[in-house]
Scaffold this active site. Structure first.
Site, PDB file in Angstrom:
ATOM      1  N   SER A 117       0.839  -1.198   0.000  1.00  0.00           N
ATOM      2  CA  SER A 117       0.000   0.000   0.000  1.00  0.00           C
ATOM      3  C   SER A 117       0.879   1.254   0.000  1.00  0.00           C
ATOM      4  O   SER A 117       1.676   1.452  -0.916  1.00  0.00           O
ATOM      5  CB  SER A 117      -0.959  -0.051   1.186  1.00  0.00           C
ATOM      6  OG  SER A 117      -2.054   0.817   1.008  1.00  0.00           O
ATOM      7  N   ASP A 127      -0.451  -4.781  -3.516  1.00  0.00           N
ATOM      8  CA  ASP A 127      -1.848  -4.331  -3.545  1.00  0.00           C
ATOM      9  C   ASP A 127      -2.027  -2.818  -3.532  1.00  0.00           C
ATOM     10  O   ASP A 127      -2.823  -2.287  -2.764  1.00  0.00           O
ATOM     11  CB  ASP A 127      -2.655  -4.965  -2.403  1.00  0.00           C
ATOM     12  CG  ASP A 127      -4.144  -5.049  -2.780  1.00  0.00           C
ATOM     13  OD1 ASP A 127      -4.440  -5.541  -3.880  1.00  0.00           O
ATOM     14  OD2 ASP A 127      -4.992  -4.616  -1.992  1.00  0.00           O
ATOM     15  N   HIS A 142      -6.395  -6.807   1.537  1.00  0.00           N
ATOM     16  CA  HIS A 142      -5.410  -5.763   1.247  1.00  0.00           C
ATOM     17  C   HIS A 142      -4.107  -5.959   2.017  1.00  0.00           C
ATOM     18  O   HIS A 142      -3.023  -5.783   1.462  1.00  0.00           O
ATOM     19  CB  HIS A 142      -6.029  -4.404   1.578  1.00  0.00           C
ATOM     20  CG  HIS A 142      -5.145  -3.235   1.292  1.00  0.00           C
ATOM     21  ND1 HIS A 142      -4.604  -2.990   0.053  1.00  0.00           N
ATOM     22  CD2 HIS A 142      -4.712  -2.216   2.111  1.00  0.00           C
ATOM     23  CE1 HIS A 142      -3.866  -1.884   0.096  1.00  0.00           C
ATOM     24  NE2 HIS A 142      -3.911  -1.404   1.338  1.00  0.00           N
TER      25      HIS A 142
END
Length: 306
Positions: free
Chosen positions: A122, A146, A285
């Site tokens: 992220s 992700d 995630h």
């Protein structure tokens, strides 16, 4: 390099290792003094010089990688990005990837002696891209987990903002665990207790507060919104495709099938960066927490290819 004495943060590792059938590695907290006086903190796992550096996502810290590190079984450096974990908060609240990458580069010059396999999830993934674009000498390969530039992250962060925009301090950690579980965060209570313990600290007045700056900024942003002021943009929106295009190191995108990167996002990534690998895994995630064994295998394969 300064090494912390308190190792209570590592008390969860033996039980985690036992569940994986692994042996907990030596682990120590290290810190680096940045040019402006702030501290950047990290955890060094294993023995020998690390060849893998891990960068976490927004609102997390180095311990989000614990299970992945245990499954990997290699020397690793897991960084607390500025404003997170044991690293100093920024007075200007600038947590854009390019800003964070400057801090990481300065610390890696001290902490490492060879280019690293950078694995960033992220916000950490976009920080890794910014690092690879500006300091290619520090990056042997880049694995982005992700996230892609410009992605619509409104669903996940919106829920997190609601969580963090509530009270920013608590009487006990149990209060915070109860709140997290009531809003659907965490897994079992022991898992949630571990996450809360590793992401909070006790203030001088005995109250419990989040370690990361984002929770406090979220509360301020909510207050500003209620007052009619303009909210600050998400740090995830400030990184662009330019950094990835400048990355000369081998590049991999790990798409979580139940995460933020959609199939269309992954196709756009592959179209823009045809030299990159795109790998899909069954995870949410936070792949490092929900598919640590699978992610560790991908990391090991990338490391062995260097």
């Amino acid at each position: 390099m300064q090494v912390a004495i308190d190792i209570s943060e590592f008390s969860y590792l033996p039980a985690q290792a036992e569940r994986l059938g692994a042996t907990p590695p030596p682990a120590e907290r290290v810190s680096h003094r940045l040019p402006d006086g702030r501290l950047l903190s990290a955890i060094r796992y294993g023995t020998g010089a690390p060849r893998i550096t891990l960068l976490h996502g927004a609102g997390l810290n180095a311990h989000t990688w614990d299970t992945t590190v245990l499954a990997l079984g290699l020397p690793v450096l897991a960084v607390d990005l500025a404003g997170h974990g044991d690293s100093s908060w920024r007075d200007d609240a600038d947590y854009a990837p390019r800003t964070l990458a400057v801090d990481v580069a300065d610390a890696l010059d001290e902490w490492t002696d060879a280019p690293q396999l950078i694995v960033g999830q992220s916000l950490g993934g976009l920080t890794g891209a910014a690092l690879a674009a500006r300091r290619p000498d520090l990056v042997a390969a880049l694995v982005v987990v992700d996230i892609t530039p410009g992605i619509d992250t409104s669903a996940g962060p919106a829920a997190l903002r609601e969580f963090y925009a509530g009270p920013t301090d608590f009487g006990t950690r149990d209060e915070l665990v109860d709140r997290a579980m009531s809003l659907g965060f965490g897994g079992t209570r022991p898992e949630t207790e571990r996450g809360v313990f590793l992401n909070t600290r006790v203030r001088s007045d005995g109250r419990i507060e989040w370690k990361h700056h984002f929770a406090h900024l979220a509360a301020q942003t909510l207050a500003a919104h209620d007052a009619g002021d303009v909210a600050a943009p998400s740090p995830l929106s400030s990184a662009g495709w330019e950094d990835l295009a400048k990355t000369s190191a081998p590049l991999t995108l790990v798409q979580a099938q139940r995460g933020f990167v959609t199939a269309d996002d992954a196709k756009e990534f592959a179209r823009r960066l045809p030299h990159a690998d795109v790998i899909s895994v069954d995870a949410t995630h936070n792949v490092q927490e929900t598919a640590p064994v699978e992610l560790s295998a991908l990391i090991a394969a990338s490391a062995s290819a260097l």
